[in-house]
Design a protein around this motif. Sequence first.
Motif, short mmCIF file in Angstrom:
data_model
loop_
_atom_site.label_atom_id
_atom_site.label_comp_id
_atom_site.label_asym_id
_atom_site.label_seq_id
_atom_site.Cartn_x
_atom_site.Cartn_y
_atom_site.Cartn_z
N MET A 1 33.74 42.22 46.42
CA MET A 1 35.03 42.20 45.69
C MET A 1 36.25 43.00 46.23
SD MET A 1 35.63 42.79 41.78
CE MET A 1 34.69 41.18 41.19
N ASN A 2 37.31 42.48 46.20
CA ASN A 2 38.35 43.35 46.92
C ASN A 2 38.93 44.42 45.97
OD1 ASN A 2 40.72 44.17 48.22
ND2 ASN A 2 41.85 42.22 47.59
N ARG A 3 38.53 45.66 46.56
CA ARG A 3 38.84 46.84 45.53
C ARG A 3 40.30 47.03 45.35
NH1 ARG A 3 34.54 47.07 42.56
NH2 ARG A 3 32.63 46.89 44.00
N ALA A 4 41.13 46.30 46.12
CA ALA A 4 42.76 46.54 46.00
C ALA A 4 43.28 45.58 44.91
CB ALA A 4 43.64 46.44 47.36
N ALA A 5 42.25 44.62 44.43
CA ALA A 5 42.83 43.37 43.56
C ALA A 5 43.19 44.06 42.26
CB ALA A 5 41.89 42.44 43.51
N ARG B 1 35.43 33.06 35.48
CA ARG B 1 36.38 32.24 36.18
C ARG B 1 37.21 33.43 36.75
NH1 ARG B 1 39.20 27.32 35.72
NH2 ARG B 1 37.53 26.72 35.40
N LEU B 2 37.61 34.76 36.17
CA LEU B 2 38.48 35.56 36.76
C LEU B 2 37.83 36.40 37.99
CD1 LEU B 2 39.49 37.15 33.38
CD2 LEU B 2 41.18 36.11 35.09
N ALA B 3 36.37 36.28 38.19
CA ALA B 3 35.70 37.01 39.15
C ALA B 3 35.82 36.01 40.27
CB ALA B 3 34.22 37.04 38.82
N ASP B 4 35.86 34.73 39.98
CA ASP B 4 35.76 33.59 40.98
C ASP B 4 37.32 33.60 41.63
OD1 ASP B 4 33.47 32.24 41.65
OD2 ASP B 4 33.56 30.73 40.09
N ARG C 1 39.20 41.71 40.06
CA ARG C 1 38.01 42.85 39.64
C ARG C 1 38.11 43.14 38.08
NH1 ARG C 1 39.88 48.66 41.59
NH2 ARG C 1 41.85 47.73 41.11
N VAL C 2 36.99 42.53 37.59
CA VAL C 2 36.61 42.29 36.17
C VAL C 2 35.71 43.24 35.72
CG1 VAL C 2 35.32 40.73 34.61
CG2 VAL C 2 36.97 39.69 36.49
N THR C 3 36.25 43.83 34.29
CA THR C 3 35.49 44.74 33.70
C THR C 3 34.99 44.02 32.32
OG1 THR C 3 36.45 46.79 34.69
CG2 THR C 3 35.43 47.03 32.50
N ALA D 1 31.16 42.40 39.15
CA ALA D 1 31.99 42.76 37.84
C ALA D 1 31.27 44.00 37.34
CB ALA D 1 31.76 41.59 37.02
N GLU D 2 32.08 44.78 36.36
CA GLU D 2 31.58 45.94 35.81
C GLU D 2 31.01 45.62 34.43
OE1 GLU D 2 32.62 50.65 34.94
OE2 GLU D 2 34.11 49.43 36.08
N LEU D 3 29.94 45.85 33.95
CA LEU D 3 29.59 45.27 32.73
C LEU D 3 29.20 46.53 31.78
CD1 LEU D 3 26.73 42.59 33.94
CD2 LEU D 3 29.15 42.31 33.49
#
Length: 459
Positions: free
Chosen positions: A1-5, A23-26, A30-32, A242-244
């Motif tokens: 995942m792009n850490r600058a996203a 969908r957001l991760a796709d 960066r999804v939390t 993603a961070e869960l």
Amino acid sequence: MNRAAPRVAVVGAGWSGLSAAVRLADAGWRVTLFEMATRAGGRARSVDAGGRLRSVDAGGRARSVDAGGAVWDNGQHILIGAYRETLALMRRVGVDPERVLLRLPLALVDPMGRGLHLPAGAALPAFVRGVLAVRHWHPGERAALLAAAAGWGLRRFRAAPATTVAALCARLPARLRAELVDPLCVAALNTPADAASAAVFLRVLRDGLFGGRGASDLLLPRAPLDALLPAPALAWLAGAGAELRLGRRVERLAPVADAQPGDRWRIDDEGFDAVVLACAAPHSAALAADAAPDWAERARALRYEPIATVYLEAPGSRLAAPMVALAADDARAPAQFAFDHGQIGAAAGRFAFVISGAAPWVARGREAIAAATLAQARAAIPAATWARAPTLAQLIVEKRATFRCTPGLVRPPARIARGLWAAGDHVDGPYPATLEAAVRSGLAAAAGIDDELRSPSLR
């Protein structure tokens, strides 16, 4: 995942939140994912034998609190072939619907096996053939149903906003209302026909019964609900970076006055570029109250209907079909449907009796629900069905199972504010509170945020 996203928070790991997060991760954000429970699934989840919630670890693996206990679902959920977005999401996270769901042509039959069977083929001819084949309906009744369906089709399955399902079907013979309309209405909308929205009911009929080949097929879970989406989706999200944060309740949400990239919305004391509120409507309303009071008020105004599921056990027994419709009333017979888990391919000898629109029974208490359902099972289903007398195995009541789908209901919109969207089966849309409605709302919220994050003004 792009850490600058940009960072996006999804609050709630029910089916809507999971669909938004995937969908957001796709899309590369960066999804939390926040979830106050220790497992995902929301109101479509698995529980252990004691009724306690099963937990899901950060890798998406489900484990029971009581490893030796039986696995139950918090209700008998049904999918249909028209749930295209839900089925696509399952495939996206690595689930094969053909393996975890039993696909059957729609059949609404009584405990003797009599009733409407839709044959395979194109939707409209299949419906006509199915109606004409119901021999215990006399010719006038069959003609009345076909005429009513033709009229609905000519009106493009639309009804005035104030019309109830009972008013829509008032001219149908009483037997058709009792054996077809009432069960379909309470199963789809979880609202009695005399209080249910005809406009929403017709939309369900249009997309289900007449939505194309296979749209009306029943898809019955033969695996625990955890395995259908929640656990695989968590595992997929973990693999996507993603961070869960399970077991983490969000207390505060606020916009940032001097917003900067990565700090436009604050969840508690943490900054995000955008947020999806995919939790229950009351919690979403509480979080959005300061930022969007009008939206919060609309979410708070929703009213709810409970669903009770009574699990019975009778080893060696078999119903006339995997799903049978029952004559229900508020006096003695609570359940509208019974499911034979052995025929579905789940637990042999287990039967789920479903009580939708269950408010009158919930008010009487759990003991009354259990006793009445046992009596109904013994009285309404032929004695030869039961190899052994059915006994109570589990009773699960979801007190806020769905919103009450009444005529003219104004539901909260998906977009709350810039960078803040809502998801959930309660969000404005064409469908009642179903898994498909939840998934679609999550996808819509994710698409809205994706568009906003790609806007030059937010770069």
